[in-house]
Design a protein around this motif. Structure first.
Motif, mmCIF file in Angstrom:
data_model
loop_
_atom_site.group_PDB
_atom_site.id
_atom_site.type_symbol
_atom_site.label_atom_id
_atom_site.label_comp_id
_atom_site.label_asym_id
_atom_site.label_seq_id
_atom_site.Cartn_x
_atom_site.Cartn_y
_atom_site.Cartn_z
ATOM 1 N N GLU A 13 45.736 25.496 45.363
ATOM 2 C CA GLU A 13 46.376 26.362 46.364
ATOM 3 C C GLU A 13 46.092 27.817 46.027
ATOM 4 N N CYS A 14 45.850 28.613 47.057
ATOM 5 C CA CYS A 14 45.582 30.041 46.840
ATOM 6 C C CYS A 14 46.466 30.832 47.794
ATOM 7 N N GLY A 15 47.267 31.755 47.248
ATOM 8 C CA GLY A 15 48.200 32.530 48.071
ATOM 9 C C GLY A 15 47.480 33.584 48.907
ATOM 10 N N ALA A 16 48.200 34.141 49.883
ATOM 11 C CA ALA A 16 47.632 35.204 50.719
ATOM 12 C C ALA A 16 47.308 36.400 49.833
ATOM 13 N N GLY A 17 46.088 36.890 49.894
ATOM 14 C CA GLY A 17 45.686 38.044 49.101
ATOM 15 C C GLY A 17 45.370 37.724 47.647
ATOM 16 N N GLN A 18 45.526 36.476 47.253
ATOM 17 C CA GLN A 18 45.229 36.106 45.857
ATOM 18 C C GLN A 18 43.720 35.874 45.695
ATOM 19 N N PRO A 19 43.086 36.473 44.679
ATOM 20 C CA PRO A 19 41.656 36.212 44.501
ATOM 21 C C PRO A 19 41.398 34.729 44.172
ATOM 22 N N LEU A 20 40.244 34.235 44.631
ATOM 23 C CA LEU A 20 39.889 32.822 44.387
ATOM 24 C C LEU A 20 39.846 32.529 42.887
ATOM 25 N N LEU A 21 39.280 33.465 42.113
ATOM 26 C CA LEU A 21 39.159 33.230 40.671
ATOM 27 C C LEU A 21 40.537 33.051 40.041
ATOM 28 N N ASP A 22 41.459 33.900 40.426
ATOM 29 C CA ASP A 22 42.817 33.848 39.894
ATOM 30 C C ASP A 22 43.440 32.471 40.188
ATOM 31 N N ALA A 23 43.250 31.986 41.424
ATOM 32 C CA ALA A 23 43.836 30.686 41.798
ATOM 33 C C ALA A 23 43.223 29.555 40.979
ATOM 34 N N PHE A 24 41.895 29.572 40.831
ATOM 35 C CA PHE A 24 41.249 28.494 40.070
ATOM 36 C C PHE A 24 41.648 28.552 38.591
ATOM 37 N N LEU A 25 41.602 29.745 37.999
ATOM 38 C CA LEU A 25 41.898 29.838 36.560
ATOM 39 C C LEU A 25 43.355 29.483 36.261
ATOM 40 N N ARG A 26 44.266 29.877 37.143
ATOM 41 C CA ARG A 26 45.677 29.532 36.908
ATOM 42 C C ARG A 26 45.892 28.018 36.951
ATOM 43 N N ALA A 27 45.028 27.323 37.727
ATOM 44 C CA ALA A 27 45.128 25.857 37.797
ATOM 45 C C ALA A 27 44.319 25.192 36.681
ATOM 46 N N GLY A 28 43.691 26.016 35.812
ATOM 47 C CA GLY A 28 42.916 25.447 34.700
ATOM 48 C C GLY A 28 41.545 24.967 35.116
ATOM 49 N N VAL A 29 41.063 25.394 36.300
ATOM 50 C CA VAL A 29 39.726 25.008 36.763
ATOM 51 C C VAL A 29 38.749 26.099 36.343
ATOM 52 N N TRP A 30 37.763 25.722 35.546
ATOM 53 C CA TRP A 30 36.834 26.725 35.038
ATOM 54 C C TRP A 30 35.934 27.264 36.155
ATOM 55 N N MET A 31 35.666 28.539 36.078
ATOM 56 C CA MET A 31 34.747 29.199 36.998
ATOM 57 C C MET A 31 34.115 30.339 36.202
ATOM 58 N N PRO A 32 32.786 30.592 36.378
ATOM 59 C CA PRO A 32 32.187 31.676 35.594
ATOM 60 C C PRO A 32 32.928 32.982 35.829
ATOM 61 N N ASN A 33 33.216 33.740 34.783
ATOM 62 C CA ASN A 33 33.901 35.029 34.964
ATOM 63 C C ASN A 33 33.716 35.890 33.728
ATOM 64 N N SER A 34 33.724 37.207 33.953
ATOM 65 C CA SER A 34 33.635 38.109 32.811
ATOM 66 C C SER A 34 34.543 39.321 33.010
ATOM 67 N N CYS A 35 34.200 40.227 33.962
ATOM 68 C CA CYS A 35 34.922 41.500 34.034
ATOM 69 C C CYS A 35 36.234 41.410 34.807
ATOM 70 N N ASN A 36 36.304 40.494 35.762
ATOM 71 C CA ASN A 36 37.503 40.356 36.606
ATOM 72 C C ASN A 36 37.784 41.632 37.393
ATOM 73 N N GLN A 37 36.763 42.471 37.585
ATOM 74 C CA GLN A 37 36.957 43.746 38.280
ATOM 75 C C GLN A 37 35.902 44.005 39.352
ATOM 76 N N GLY A 38 35.074 43.005 39.621
ATOM 77 C CA GLY A 38 34.092 43.169 40.696
ATOM 78 C C GLY A 38 32.820 43.878 40.289
ATOM 79 N N CYS A 40 30.563 42.960 37.375
ATOM 80 C CA CYS A 40 29.503 42.298 36.595
ATOM 81 C C CYS A 40 28.722 41.259 37.405
ATOM 82 N N GLY A 41 29.319 40.705 38.446
ATOM 83 C CA GLY A 41 28.627 39.720 39.283
ATOM 84 C C GLY A 41 28.646 38.301 38.723
ATOM 85 N N THR A 42 29.242 38.103 37.556
ATOM 86 C CA THR A 42 29.248 36.773 36.927
ATOM 87 C C THR A 42 29.919 35.721 37.805
ATOM 88 N N CYS A 43 30.940 36.131 38.571
ATOM 89 C CA CYS A 43 31.747 35.161 39.324
ATOM 90 C C CYS A 43 31.214 34.923 40.744
#
Ligand code: FES
Length: 348
Positions: A13-38, A40-43
């Motif tokens: 589940e992903c809330g209104a305005g919640q980033p996709l990465l945040d929703a996946f990581l909070r559920a323990g689903v791995w997704m490539p990520n590094s800077c979390n700030q838009g 680096c392009g990793t995600c």
């Protein structure tokens, strides 16, 4: 109202305005990520079904042509209704990560360890599961700003987080707070763990020799990684180069000397770029990446770990490849001090 977002065989589940990465990581689903700030392009992922709001995605990282081709930055984009996405490796059966969480901590200790450098210890209300090398995001009191700091901890040290902070003049987090108003006993909000710069799980760790190069407070995640690797295999072969400007910028030299005495496979080399080295000193002069190339005839079969300013990390990648390290074995974390204007990648 929330939306369903799906990657591979995982739907969260992903809330209104919640980033996709945040929703996946909070559920323990791995997704490539590094800077979390838009930045680096990793995600970067592909939207297969549905539509997203790109929100703060910078054009530098995600140009119009890529948006039109269905690409999105998971750390920025939020869903407009249900979406299905694909990202390399994400959502595969069995691929999970330590769940991202919001936590509260108490400042336990703030110590000056080198010029403009402090060690900050934060006692957590509840333990945090993470992999050695990951980082947390602190909420700067009173400003709402968030700043990223790598953990120097091993995963067993999950109750008191150790951060290394470099002062940036005028910085809202370092100068005004962690070098200014912070006091032992203060309460701090944080989110973590984040980032893909970490040791593999113990069952995937092949025990290969490791070459580690850190610049400045990039030593923090490298310390977590090296100490964890040595806990797993006390006789592991590891070379660790720490590059700083001058002797006043060096820290944790005694701690590393002690670790070296306990682990004969570890070799620690401090490297000074801007100062002559006195006779008899264990320090080298120049850049740590050059010192590595001078010392090591071959790094074939080794893994490489780089954390520091972008120029050092890029030089490190070239140095490792020159010594025949396989590109897939090169792990890197670029950072600018967390408070620096335009800082965008995980910071130490
Ligand atoms: Fe999303 Fe860096 S751009 S993690």
């Amino acid at each position: 109202m929330g939306s369903s977002v799906t990657v591979g065989d995982r739907t969260v589940e992903c809330g209104a305005g919640q980033p996709l990465l945040d929703a996946f990581l909070r559920a323990g689903v791995w997704m490539p990520n590094s800077c979390n700030q838009g930045t680096c392009g990793t995600c970067k992922l592909r939207v297969l079904e549905g539509d997203v709001d790109h929100r703060g995605s910078p054009l530098d990282t995600l140009p119009d042509a890529e948006r039109q081709a269905g690409m999105a930055l998971a750390c920025q984009a939020s869903p407009r209704g249900d979406v299905v996405v694909s990202a390399p490796g994400a959502g595969e059966a069995g691929r999970s990560t330590h769940a991202l969480r919001d936590l509260v901590a108490t400042v336990r200790e703030v110590t000056e360890v080198a010029r403009d450098t402090r060690r900050v210890l934060l006692g957590l209300d509840e333990p945090l599961a993470f992999s050695a090398g990951q980082y947390v995001e602190l909420v700067v009191p009173g400003s709402g700003a968030r700043r990223q700091y790598s953990l120097a901890n091993t995963p067993e040290e999950d109750k008191v987080l150790e951060l290394h902070v470099r002062r940036v003049p005028g910085g809202v987090a370092s100068d005004a707070w962690l070098f200014g108003s912070v006091a032992v006993g203060d309460r701090v909000e944080l989110t973590g763990p984040l980032g893909d710069f970490h040791l593999p799980g113990e069952s995937d760790d092949e025990g290969e020799p490791m070459a580690c190069i850190a610049g400045g407070t990039g030593l923090a995640p490298i310390l977590g990684i090296v100490r964890t690797a040595l806990l797993r295999r006390p006789d592991r072969e590891i070379v660790l180069y720490h590059g700083v400007r001058g002797r006043d910028d060096l820290y944790d030299v005694d701690r590393l000397a002690e670790l070296q005495a306990q682990h004969p496979g570890l070799r620690f080399v401090p490297v000074l770029s801007d100062e002559p080295v006195p006779t008899g000193s264990a320090c080298r002069i120049g850049f740590p990446t050059d010192a590595f190339v001078e010392d090591q005839a071959s790094a074939r079969g080794w893994s490489g770990w780089l954390c520091g300013p972008p120029a050092m990390v890029e030089a490190g990648v070239k140095a490792f490849k020159r010594r025949r390290m396989a590109p897939r074995q090169i792990h890197r974390e670029k950072f600018t001090p967390a408070d620096a204007p335009g800082s965008g990648t995980a910071a130490a």
